[in-house]
Design a protein around this motif. Sequence first.
Motif, mmCIF file in Angstrom:
data_model
loop_
_atom_site.group_PDB
_atom_site.id
_atom_site.type_symbol
_atom_site.label_atom_id
_atom_site.label_comp_id
_atom_site.label_asym_id
_atom_site.label_seq_id
_atom_site.Cartn_x
_atom_site.Cartn_y
_atom_site.Cartn_z
ATOM 1 N N PHE A 8 -6.950 -2.708 1.318
ATOM 2 C CA PHE A 8 -5.673 -1.993 1.329
ATOM 3 C C PHE A 8 -5.527 -1.193 2.621
ATOM 4 O O PHE A 8 -4.490 -1.232 3.274
ATOM 5 C CB PHE A 8 -5.598 -1.068 0.113
ATOM 6 C CG PHE A 8 -4.315 -0.310 0.027
ATOM 7 C CD1 PHE A 8 -3.157 -0.943 -0.403
ATOM 8 C CD2 PHE A 8 -4.252 1.025 0.379
ATOM 9 C CE1 PHE A 8 -1.960 -0.251 -0.485
ATOM 10 C CE2 PHE A 8 -3.073 1.726 0.300
ATOM 11 C CZ PHE A 8 -1.921 1.089 -0.133
ATOM 12 N N ASN A 12 -2.787 -1.847 5.700
ATOM 13 C CA ASN A 12 -1.836 -0.810 6.117
ATOM 14 C C ASN A 12 -1.960 -0.489 7.599
ATOM 15 O O ASN A 12 -0.970 -0.182 8.247
ATOM 16 C CB ASN A 12 -2.029 0.455 5.292
ATOM 17 C CG ASN A 12 -1.395 0.332 3.924
ATOM 18 O OD1 ASN A 12 -0.538 -0.522 3.713
ATOM 19 N ND2 ASN A 12 -1.824 1.168 3.005
ATOM 20 N N PRO A 77 0.007 -6.006 -5.335
ATOM 21 C CA PRO A 77 0.406 -5.443 -4.044
ATOM 22 C C PRO A 77 0.821 -6.576 -3.098
ATOM 23 O O PRO A 77 0.295 -7.692 -3.189
ATOM 24 C CB PRO A 77 -0.864 -4.752 -3.540
ATOM 25 C CG PRO A 77 -1.681 -4.509 -4.768
ATOM 26 C CD PRO A 77 -1.364 -5.634 -5.703
ATOM 27 N N GLN A 108 4.158 -0.039 1.459
ATOM 28 C CA GLN A 108 3.051 -1.002 1.517
ATOM 29 C C GLN A 108 2.944 -1.671 2.887
ATOM 30 O O GLN A 108 2.002 -2.414 3.135
ATOM 31 C CB GLN A 108 3.231 -2.079 0.440
ATOM 32 C CG GLN A 108 3.148 -1.539 -0.961
ATOM 33 C CD GLN A 108 3.311 -2.640 -1.970
ATOM 34 O OE1 GLN A 108 2.552 -3.613 -1.966
ATOM 35 N NE2 GLN A 108 4.296 -2.509 -2.842
#
Length: 168
Positions: A8, A12, A77, A108
């Motif tokens: 994650f 990002n 996600p 996101q």
Amino acid sequence: MTLFFICFLFNNLCSQNYADIANTYRSYYTEDYRENVPVKNCVFIINHEQLLTELKDYDKALVYIFVNGCNSKYCQPLYVYENWSKKNGCKLFLVMVNIEGFEQTIIQNPSEQLYVIDDRFYKKRKLFDEFENGLKQQSLKQKNKYRGSLFLFEKGKYVETYRELPYF
């Protein structure tokens, strides 16, 4: 859990198409944008006819139609769909049903272009149904049993609908 957090965080940091929520804007999609996609900080308003034209340019494409902030077990996600698409050689199209709560999607930082269904193009309240029927090249008024929100295309032709990412 640690691996999920690292993925994650990496996603990002590397994906900056929507780095600033305050400066994100909407624009009606036209063919003039084709050469410049993804357009930084822009969500394109699109209908099924325009998307079908785009899909013809790719051997394989996956269209994911979703509601912002979805918390169903079938909603992952966005980086999960992006990674799957890269791994399977598919072009990914991320299409929001409406613009409400788009901040939950923008945060996101997807690396793919974001689209939203053009609510002015469709006459019904249930945009998803008419948009889906249009993508499948069926009558917009046709009633279908819900099968999922992931649509696989090959050379612009509809192949299959999935609830979860398929295993190839």
